[in-house]
Design a protein around this motif. Structure first.
Motif, PDB file in Angstrom:
ATOM      1  N   THR A 315      -7.044 -31.461 -54.213  1.00 34.31           N
ATOM      2  CA  THR A 315      -5.826 -32.238 -53.962  1.00 34.31           C
ATOM      3  C   THR A 315      -4.854 -31.411 -53.143  1.00 34.31           C
ATOM      4  N   LEU A 316      -4.477 -31.938 -51.987  1.00 34.50           N
ATOM      5  CA  LEU A 316      -3.483 -31.317 -51.118  1.00 34.50           C
ATOM      6  C   LEU A 316      -2.331 -32.298 -50.977  1.00 34.50           C
ATOM      7  N   ILE A 317      -1.161 -31.912 -51.410  1.00 33.98           N
ATOM      8  CA  ILE A 317      -0.005 -32.798 -51.366  1.00 33.98           C
ATOM      9  C   ILE A 317       0.913 -32.372 -50.234  1.00 33.98           C
ATOM     10  N   GLY A 318       1.143 -33.279 -49.290  1.00 35.90           N
ATOM     11  CA  GLY A 318       2.037 -33.034 -48.176  1.00 35.90           C
ATOM     12  C   GLY A 318       3.434 -33.529 -48.489  1.00 35.90           C
ATOM     13  N   LEU A 319       4.434 -32.698 -48.251  1.00 36.29           N
ATOM     14  CA  LEU A 319       5.827 -33.027 -48.506  1.00 36.29           C
ATOM     15  C   LEU A 319       6.613 -32.899 -47.206  1.00 36.29           C
ATOM     16  N   GLY A 320       7.497 -33.869 -46.962  1.00 36.04           N
ATOM     17  CA  GLY A 320       8.237 -33.882 -45.713  1.00 36.04           C
ATOM     18  C   GLY A 320       7.749 -35.003 -44.812  1.00 36.04           C
ATOM     19  N   PRO A 321       8.529 -35.372 -43.785  1.00 36.07           N
ATOM     20  CA  PRO A 321       8.149 -36.476 -42.906  1.00 36.07           C
ATOM     21  C   PRO A 321       6.865 -36.175 -42.141  1.00 36.07           C
ATOM     22  N   SER A 322       6.025 -37.180 -42.027  1.00 33.50           N
ATOM     23  CA  SER A 322       4.742 -37.139 -41.316  1.00 33.50           C
ATOM     24  C   SER A 322       3.650 -36.382 -42.056  1.00 33.50           C
ATOM     25  N   SER A 323       3.978 -35.695 -43.150  1.00 25.25           N
ATOM     26  CA  SER A 323       2.989 -34.887 -43.861  1.00 25.25           C
ATOM     27  C   SER A 323       1.873 -35.762 -44.425  1.00 25.25           C
ATOM     28  N   VAL A 324       0.663 -35.235 -44.407  1.00 23.84           N
ATOM     29  CA  VAL A 324      -0.502 -35.948 -44.910  1.00 23.84           C
ATOM     30  C   VAL A 324      -0.976 -35.303 -46.207  1.00 23.84           C
TER      31      VAL A 324
END
Length: 446
Positions: A315-324
């Protein structure tokens, strides 16, 4: 040069940092779907976090990242408050069930943050998530932003891996891409990082830039290699002005064309390997004792939106705009526009705007494409052991493809092997049914 190499330099295909690739994400996956995926993260799971800083204090014309230039710090400060809010919202849903094993700050330019804001951001992560004591913490660094105060703060907040943007040291090339950065400045930052105990340093370099030649690229490599970085990422410049309008500032007539670009890629790889680095996938290199090189030798290499990695977290959680983000059940991308993102997360909502849920076929093809991108080979036994009878259809496709001498793939017993590594992305695209029916535009394969 082989005919397959000619095909590779003339063909536009995805980079396969994900499968399915981002152009096939859709609005059917939003905040509600992601809430369910977050709630389903099992007890004791391992997480990776990616935090996006969508600002730079200068705009490099080669860049294809989601970022904007600002000469004022107020928008950055306002954005950070929104990012803190998203961290709290996501962390509350996970509620300490999973440990964070890796953190990556990217951009944009994370190092344009004021030192006190770096410290506050790390503290927010530590409050919201269960962070492992031995977390791998990497940050993308623009040497032009750096000084002793920022270097000291990066060490204080626990950064242990650094990735420095270089691209090229030639002054004419730098002027053509709007990125002035001397070798002396870069060398001083590398030295400062090592003095503060940073255990791994990566340099990002590009080939295929305007006015770049074999000779200028060789000179840049000599300077970069003299710093003995632990890793080198050597990417082909992706000229996508239809996607990033500021790339229209680059003179297309000054860009190396197909055969010259291929020659640069090959000469650069040979030069780096000759200095004792091991080739990792299609565009990374590492010293033999580096964890990335060890993972490659052991068949544990992975590929995600940051490129090649030895990160084992599912699990990779992207935080911030456009993050995947990548969850066990699919991909989700946050709202791209920074203002819209800030408004949503400041209200305590999740920012996911689009994505794709995995089908069983997606999982199988994603695994096969990742192995081709990482190992240049696909194991029949590995595919059957993991996916069972449904894998027979994909193996039949591979068998037919391997029968063509122009395909770049051959069959050697249990293994399907890529014969010409310049063809890797092109070979992978043959196993991507979305690519065949999609209208997305991509960069060239080499």
């Amino acid at each position: 040069m082989t005919a397959s190499s000619h095909r590779a330099i003339e063909t536009n295909v995805p980079r396969y940092t994900s499968y399915p690739t981002a152009p096939h994400f859709h609005k059917g996956v939003g905040a509600g779907t992601v809430a369910g995926w977050l709630d389903a993260i099992p007890q004791g799971d391992a997480l990776s976090l990616y935090l996006h800083i969508p600002y730079c204090d200068r705009l490099c014309w080669f860049c294809a990242c989601h970022t904007k230039q600002t000469l004022r710090y107020d928008p950055v400060s306002e954005y950070l408050q929104a990012l803190h809010a998203e961290i709290r919202t996501v962390g509350a849903r996970i509620a300490g069930r999973a440990a964070v094993r890796a953190i990556h700050w990217g951009g944009g330019s994370p190092t344009m943050l004021k030192p006190e804001d770096m410290k506050a951001l790390r503290a927010e992560i530590d409050k919201a998530f269960a962070v492992a004591p031995d977390v791998e913490f990497s940050i993308e660094i623009d040497p032009n932003d750096m000084g002793d105060e920022r270097l000291d703060m990066l060490a204080e907040i626990g950064m242990n891996r650094a990735s420095l943007g270089v691209q090229d040291f030639d002054e004419r090339v730098q002027k053509a891409i709007n990125r002035d950065q001397s070798f002396e400045l870069t060398a001083g930052i590398v030295e400062g990082l090592r003095e503060r105990g940073v255990r791994s340093v990566n340099l990002d370099l590009l080939y295929g830039l305007p006015h770049q030649t074999l000779n200028t690229l060789a000179a840049t490599l000599d300077q970069a290699l003299s710093l003995r970085p632990d890793r080198i990422a050597l990417f082909g410049y992706a000229h996508v002005p239809w996607f990033k309008k500021h790339q229209t500032m680059i003179d297309e007539e000054a860009l190396p064309k197909g055969l010259e670009r291929l020659a640069q890629a090959r000469a650069a790889a040979q030069r780096v390997v000759a200095e004792g680095y091991e080739a990792i996938g299609i565009d990374h290199f590492a010293l033999p004792g580096d964890s990335l090189a060890i993972a490659a030798r052991q068949g544990r290499l992975r590929r995600n939106f940051q490129g090649y990695t030895d990160d084992r977290c599912e699990t990779l959680i992207g935080l911030g705009p456009s993050s995947v983000s990548r969850y066990r059940d699919g991909y989700a991308q946050n709202i791209v526009a920074t203002a819209d993102y800030c408004r949503v997360v400041s209200d305590g909502e999740l920012a996911a705007a689009r994505g794709i849920a995995f089908s069983d076929d997606d999982r199988m093809r994603g695994w096969a494409i990742e192995r081709l991108m990482c190992d240049f080979a696909l194991s029949t036994r590995g595919l059957l052991d993991r996916f069972g009878p449904p894998a027979q259809a994909l193996l039949a496709e591979a068998t037919i493809l391997a029968q063509s001498p122009m395909s770049g793939l051959r069959q050697d017993g249990d293994l399907f092997t890529i014969t010409d590594q310049t063809m890797t992305r092109l070979v992978a695209s043959h196993f991507d049914p979305y690519f065949a029916k999609g209208g997305a535009r991509h960069s060239v394969a080499v």
